[in-house]
Each structure stands twice: as C-alpha cells, then as structure tokens.
Scaffold this motif. Structure first.
Motif, PDB file in Angstrom:
ATOM      1  N   SER A 127       0.669  -1.285  -0.018  1.00  0.00           N
ATOM      2  CA  SER A 127       0.042  -0.148   0.022  1.00  0.00           C
ATOM      3  C   SER A 127       0.638   1.328   0.135  1.00  0.00           C
ATOM      4  CB  SER A 127      -0.985   0.200   1.237  1.00  0.00           C
ATOM      5  OG  SER A 127      -1.737  -1.147   1.392  1.00  0.00           O
ATOM      6  N   GLN A 128       2.091   1.151  -0.071  1.00  0.00           N
ATOM      7  CA  GLN A 128       2.733   2.401   0.111  1.00  0.00           C
ATOM      8  C   GLN A 128       3.110   3.201  -0.926  1.00  0.00           C
ATOM      9  OE1 GLN A 128       6.704   1.358   2.926  1.00  0.00           O
ATOM     10  NE2 GLN A 128       6.055  -0.709   2.052  1.00  0.00           N
ATOM     11  N   SER A 129       3.266   4.444  -0.747  1.00  0.00           N
ATOM     12  CA  SER A 129       3.724   5.513  -1.650  1.00  0.00           C
ATOM     13  C   SER A 129       5.079   5.729  -1.497  1.00  0.00           C
ATOM     14  CB  SER A 129       2.812   6.742  -1.549  1.00  0.00           C
ATOM     15  OG  SER A 129       1.368   6.662  -1.705  1.00  0.00           O
ATOM     16  N   VAL A 130       5.962   5.466  -2.394  1.00  0.00           N
ATOM     17  CA  VAL A 130       7.310   5.470  -2.294  1.00  0.00           C
ATOM     18  C   VAL A 130       8.057   6.469  -2.985  1.00  0.00           C
ATOM     19  CG1 VAL A 130       7.546   3.078  -1.716  1.00  0.00           C
ATOM     20  CG2 VAL A 130       7.882   3.885  -4.058  1.00  0.00           C
ATOM     21  N   GLU A 131       7.291   7.470  -3.640  1.00  0.00           N
ATOM     22  CA  GLU A 131       7.894   8.649  -4.674  1.00  0.00           C
ATOM     23  C   GLU A 131       8.981   9.508  -3.909  1.00  0.00           C
ATOM     24  OE1 GLU A 131       4.166  10.169  -3.062  1.00  0.00           O
ATOM     25  OE2 GLU A 131       4.596   8.309  -4.180  1.00  0.00           O
ATOM     26  N   ALA A 132       8.785   9.815  -2.518  1.00  0.00           N
ATOM     27  CA  ALA A 132       9.594  10.805  -2.018  1.00  0.00           C
ATOM     28  C   ALA A 132      11.091  10.150  -1.685  1.00  0.00           C
ATOM     29  CB  ALA A 132       8.925  11.296  -0.620  1.00  0.00           C
ATOM     30  N   HIS A 133      11.156   8.772  -1.603  1.00  0.00           N
ATOM     31  CA  HIS A 133      12.407   8.165  -1.412  1.00  0.00           C
ATOM     32  C   HIS A 133      13.424   8.314  -2.496  1.00  0.00           C
ATOM     33  CE1 HIS A 133      11.467   5.618   2.257  1.00  0.00           C
ATOM     34  NE2 HIS A 133      10.183   5.636   1.879  1.00  0.00           N
ATOM     35  N   PHE A 134      12.853   8.595  -3.865  1.00  0.00           N
ATOM     36  CA  PHE A 134      13.525   8.662  -4.676  1.00  0.00           C
ATOM     37  C   PHE A 134      13.603  10.097  -5.363  1.00  0.00           C
ATOM     38  CE2 PHE A 134      11.900   4.266  -4.983  1.00  0.00           C
ATOM     39  CZ  PHE A 134      13.074   3.458  -5.159  1.00  0.00           C
ATOM     40  N   SER A 135      12.930  10.723  -4.776  1.00  0.00           N
ATOM     41  CA  SER A 135      12.799  12.338  -5.179  1.00  0.00           C
ATOM     42  C   SER A 135      13.970  13.165  -4.877  1.00  0.00           C
ATOM     43  CB  SER A 135      11.527  12.843  -4.869  1.00  0.00           C
ATOM     44  OG  SER A 135      11.393  13.142  -3.510  1.00  0.00           O
ATOM     45  N   HIS A 136      15.037  12.788  -3.924  1.00  0.00           N
ATOM     46  CA  HIS A 136      15.999  13.208  -3.415  1.00  0.00           C
ATOM     47  C   HIS A 136      17.202  12.668  -4.331  1.00  0.00           C
ATOM     48  CE1 HIS A 136      18.385  15.263  -0.471  1.00  0.00           C
ATOM     49  NE2 HIS A 136      19.251  14.287  -0.213  1.00  0.00           N
ATOM     50  N   THR A 137      17.028  12.051  -5.449  1.00  0.00           N
ATOM     51  CA  THR A 137      18.146  11.569  -6.409  1.00  0.00           C
ATOM     52  C   THR A 137      17.995  12.258  -7.701  1.00  0.00           C
ATOM     53  OG1 THR A 137      17.896   9.452  -5.260  1.00  0.00           O
ATOM     54  CG2 THR A 137      19.253   9.410  -7.266  1.00  0.00           C
ATOM     55  N   PRO A 138      19.028  13.198  -7.902  1.00  0.00           N
ATOM     56  CA  PRO A 138      19.024  13.716  -9.257  1.00  0.00           C
ATOM     57  C   PRO A 138      19.503  12.732 -10.111  1.00  0.00           C
ATOM     58  CG  PRO A 138      20.549  15.063  -7.542  1.00  0.00           C
ATOM     59  CD  PRO A 138      20.135  13.722  -7.039  1.00  0.00           C
ATOM     60  N   GLY A 139      19.247  12.653 -11.360  1.00  0.00           N
ATOM     61  CA  GLY A 139      19.266  11.669 -12.611  1.00  0.00           C
ATOM     62  C   GLY A 139      18.096  10.916 -12.745  1.00  0.00           C
ATOM     63  N   LEU A 140      16.920  11.121 -12.126  1.00  0.00           N
ATOM     64  CA  LEU A 140      15.733  10.210 -12.096  1.00  0.00           C
ATOM     65  C   LEU A 140      14.479  11.126 -12.580  1.00  0.00           C
ATOM     66  CD1 LEU A 140      15.871   7.873  -9.271  1.00  0.00           C
ATOM     67  CD2 LEU A 140      16.707   7.460 -11.348  1.00  0.00           C
ATOM     68  N   LYS A 141      13.595  10.630 -13.381  1.00  0.00           N
ATOM     69  CA  LYS A 141      12.327  11.166 -13.508  1.00  0.00           C
ATOM     70  C   LYS A 141      11.333  10.342 -12.675  1.00  0.00           C
ATOM     71  CE  LYS A 141      13.171  14.354 -17.544  1.00  0.00           C
ATOM     72  NZ  LYS A 141      12.654  14.667 -18.613  1.00  0.00           N
ATOM     73  N   ILE A 142      10.218  10.915 -12.046  1.00  0.00           N
ATOM     74  CA  ILE A 142       9.239  10.214 -11.491  1.00  0.00           C
ATOM     75  C   ILE A 142       7.639  10.806 -11.717  1.00  0.00           C
ATOM     76  CG2 ILE A 142       8.376   9.711  -9.111  1.00  0.00           C
ATOM     77  CD1 ILE A 142      11.308  10.336  -8.021  1.00  0.00           C
ATOM     78  N   VAL A 143       6.963   9.971 -12.421  1.00  0.00           N
ATOM     79  CA  VAL A 143       5.819   9.964 -12.920  1.00  0.00           C
ATOM     80  C   VAL A 143       4.552   9.284 -12.097  1.00  0.00           C
ATOM     81  CG1 VAL A 143       4.310  10.216 -14.891  1.00  0.00           C
ATOM     82  CG2 VAL A 143       6.725  10.542 -14.878  1.00  0.00           C
ATOM     83  N   VAL A 144       3.491  10.116 -11.788  1.00  0.00           N
ATOM     84  CA  VAL A 144       2.325   9.237 -10.959  1.00  0.00           C
ATOM     85  C   VAL A 144       1.054   9.754 -11.793  1.00  0.00           C
ATOM     86  CG1 VAL A 144       1.190   9.093  -8.976  1.00  0.00           C
ATOM     87  CG2 VAL A 144       3.481   9.621  -8.817  1.00  0.00           C
ATOM     88  N   PRO A 145       0.594   9.014 -12.544  1.00  0.00           N
ATOM     89  CA  PRO A 145      -0.809   9.362 -13.493  1.00  0.00           C
ATOM     90  C   PRO A 145      -2.028   9.355 -12.577  1.00  0.00           C
ATOM     91  CG  PRO A 145      -0.099   7.122 -14.062  1.00  0.00           C
ATOM     92  CD  PRO A 145       0.795   7.703 -12.994  1.00  0.00           C
ATOM     93  N   ARG A 146      -3.008   9.969 -12.916  1.00  0.00           N
ATOM     94  CA  ARG A 146      -4.530   9.925 -12.071  1.00  0.00           C
ATOM     95  C   ARG A 146      -5.407   9.241 -12.779  1.00  0.00           C
ATOM     96  NH1 ARG A 146      -4.695  15.173 -14.710  1.00  0.00           N
ATOM     97  NH2 ARG A 146      -6.548  15.287 -15.658  1.00  0.00           N
ATOM     98  N   SER A 147      -5.321   9.005 -14.117  1.00  0.00           N
ATOM     99  CA  SER A 147      -6.462   8.251 -14.923  1.00  0.00           C
ATOM    100  C   SER A 147      -6.028   7.523 -15.889  1.00  0.00           C
ATOM    101  CB  SER A 147      -7.384   9.302 -15.390  1.00  0.00           C
ATOM    102  OG  SER A 147      -6.672  10.048 -16.328  1.00  0.00           O
ATOM    103  N   ALA A 148      -6.746   6.753 -16.819  1.00  0.00           N
ATOM    104  CA  ALA A 148      -6.255   5.968 -18.026  1.00  0.00           C
ATOM    105  C   ALA A 148      -5.710   6.953 -19.184  1.00  0.00           C
ATOM    106  CB  ALA A 148      -7.612   5.427 -18.541  1.00  0.00           C
ATOM    107  N   ALA A 149      -6.370   8.072 -19.408  1.00  0.00           N
ATOM    108  CA  ALA A 149      -5.989   8.754 -20.447  1.00  0.00           C
ATOM    109  C   ALA A 149      -4.593   9.467 -20.219  1.00  0.00           C
ATOM    110  CB  ALA A 149      -6.894   9.864 -20.809  1.00  0.00           C
ATOM    111  N   GLN A 150      -4.298   9.868 -18.839  1.00  0.00           N
ATOM    112  CA  GLN A 150      -3.252  10.311 -18.429  1.00  0.00           C
ATOM    113  C   GLN A 150      -2.071   9.301 -18.382  1.00  0.00           C
ATOM    114  OE1 GLN A 150      -2.467  13.600 -16.940  1.00  0.00           O
ATOM    115  NE2 GLN A 150      -4.375  14.108 -18.358  1.00  0.00           N
TER     116      GLN A 150
END
Length: 323
Positions: A127-150
């Motif tokens: 159930s975890q949301s882990v995006e912040a763990h990686f947001s401290h790392t330059p060199g990555l992109k992080i994406v979280v969509p909200r819907s099918a079309a998105q």
C-alpha cells in the motif's frame, strides 16, 4: 478503457515503435498480477516479453545493463513496496551512470513501472507510496498518473524520454473507472502540471488517486462557503516537478493545501511547501497546509484513518480559507 487497458495499449505502441524495447519483470509473461501486460508476449514473442527471477535488484541491474547497450527496457517491479531491494541499483547506478561516465554511457532509455499506493486491503507491504524516497536523487524522473488517458500519454512520454523514469501506477485506479482514451499514439509532456479546475481563492495540489478525494472536498467547500473558488492542480510529474505552475497559482490565490497518501514527514509535500514558502512568502495569506498520511507503518484495519479522506481535506481547505 480503464487504466490497466490504457497502460497495456501504451506498452504495445512502444514495442511496435522500437524493436529494441523489452518488457520484463515478475510474472509479466502471462500478464502480470494486475494484467497490465496481458497478451504482449504473444504479440512480441518470448525474447522481448519475459519473466525474471523474484529478485528486484537483479531486475534493475539487468535493466541497467541492457539499457547501457542500446536497448529500451521497460522493467516492472510488481509492487512499489518491493522496489527497495533495487534501491542501490536505481540510486547508485541508474541515476548516476551518465554523470559518472562523462556522457560515455547512459541508461536514458530505461523505464521502471510499479504499482503503488493504497488499494483498500494491502496493509503494510502492498500500500505504500514511495515517490519521496527517490525524489532526493538527481538523474531520475518520477511520474504518477491519475487516470487512464493520463497514464497512456505519460507512459509513452516516459518510455521515449532520454532519462531513466520511475513510473508509479496507483493500483486502486487500474479498474476503478473507465474514460475515453484516444486509440492513437499521443504523449503528455513530463514535468508539466495540469490545472484541472481554475480558481481564485486557494490552490489545492495533489497527484494520483488523491486528486479525486480533493475534487470531492472542493465540491463540498464551494457548496458550504458560497463564493469560494478553489484551484486544483495535478502535479503528474514528481521529479522534476512543475514549480512555475504552482508558484504562479499560489501567488494568485495566496493560500495553498497540499495532499498526498504518503506519510507527512519528509513526504514530497514538504518539498512543495518549502518551495512555496521561499518563492511566495509575500503573497501568502495563511500557513501552507499539508494533509497527508500519518507517521506510522501503513495499517490494515486503520487504513481509512491513515489515508487522507474527504473530511480531512475539507477541514484543511476550510482552515486556510477562514484563516
């Protein structure tokens, strides 16, 4: 189509467009636990769509290797909760190869997909949301969509982007609704937030499934406080995020609420809050309000108290408007 079908279609388009694209992960050959890769093995063959051992570090290590040699790997980590065995590979290799080699090598064609966030019964490890763990790392992109079309447009952009992308898919949205999704190839730009609902009195910021909670809370606020006008922003990309859209909105409204499922301490909302304080201080008419998960391991029977709901978001927005 639903989000699961939209993701499947995006993957199929990407595989058709690039004969060096590969899909691999735990159970992806038969469609994966959520069926997002259903029928792709029969379309593109076992050399391009295949299962891996149950070893997340190995999945990403292999992905780094084939990406560095010119392939376009689309690796799946079956649940975001289990991405941490691969943390070293992602943070110390995926994010740094181009910089460390002075541009001689890179893994920019790598996309890592992973189901994330709560699902209603996932408890501590699903159930975890882990995006912040990686947001401290330059060199990555992080994406979280909200819907099918998105999801379709953002995934196609992620796969074609020349930087490694972590694409976190809120599993509760896979089949929770359907919407019109163009059956052609299209891309939604990364690092560009969307103003879903314009407003003048307060800026409300979220991403992923929390957007729908915020939409419902805003409807109640505007019903109960006649004349109140809330602006709702979906970040869509967490790293690098769209600072300009957020700052312009907050400078206009003077009030802001940020909401996400992840625990509040060091959650990505803290980064947003800090940036707003630095850039919008003279325009703020109330404190920056964060409405987030509590600082406990993700519970099972108490999930409804842990994940920000409509009531908590309503009270947070109301607090800022009446401050």
């Amino acid at each position: 189509m639903n989000m699961c079908q939209a993701i499947n279609e995006a993957l199929s388009i990407a595989m058709n467009n690039d004969d060096k694209a590969l899909i691999f992960g735990e159970d992806v050959a038969f469609g994966g636990v959520f069926r997002c890769t259903l029928d792709l093995r029969s379309k593109f063959g076992p050399d391009r769509v295949f299962d891996t051992p149950l070893c997340e570090q190995g999945i990403v290590g292999f992905a780094n290797g084939v990406a560095a040699h010119g392939h376009s790997p689309i690796a799946e980590i079956q649940f975001a909760d289990y991405i941490f065995p691969a943390y070293d590979q992602i943070v110390n290799e995926t994010a740094k190869i181009r910089y460390r080699s002075g541009g001689i090598f890179d893994v920019g064609n790598l996309t890592i997909r992973s189901p994330c966030s709560h699902v209603g019964h996932g408890a501590l490890y699903h159930s975890q949301s882990v995006e912040a763990h990686f947001s401290h790392t330059p060199g990555l992109k992080i994406v979280v969509p909200r819907s099918a079309a998105q999801a379709k447009g953002l995934l196609l952009s992620s796969i074609s982007d020349q930087n490694p992308v972590l694409f976190f898919e809120p599993k509760i949205l896979y089949r929770s609704s359907v919407e019109q999704v163009p059956d052609v190839e299209y891309k939604i730009p990364l690092s560009k937030a969307e103003i879903i609902k314009p407003g003048k009195d307060i800026t409300v910021i979220g991403y992923g499934p929390q957007i729908y909670v915020l939409e419902n809370a805003i409807q109640l606020i505007e019903r109960d406080l006649p004349g109140a006008s809330c602006e709702l922003i979906d970040l869509r990309t967490i790293l690098p995020w769209d600072i300009d859209t957020v700052v312009n909105s907050v400078n206009k409204t003077g009030r802001v609420v940020i909401s996400h499922e992840a625990s509040i301490t060091s959650g990505f909302g803290a980064e947003i809050s800090s940036t707003i304080t630095e850039r919008c201080f003279d325009f703020l008419q109330s404190p920056v309000k964060r409405i987030c998960g509590t600082d406990i391991p993700f519970p099972l029977v108490f999930e409804k108290f842990h994940v920000p709901d409509i009531a908590r978001c309503y009270e947070g927005i109301k607090f800022c408007l009446e401050y």
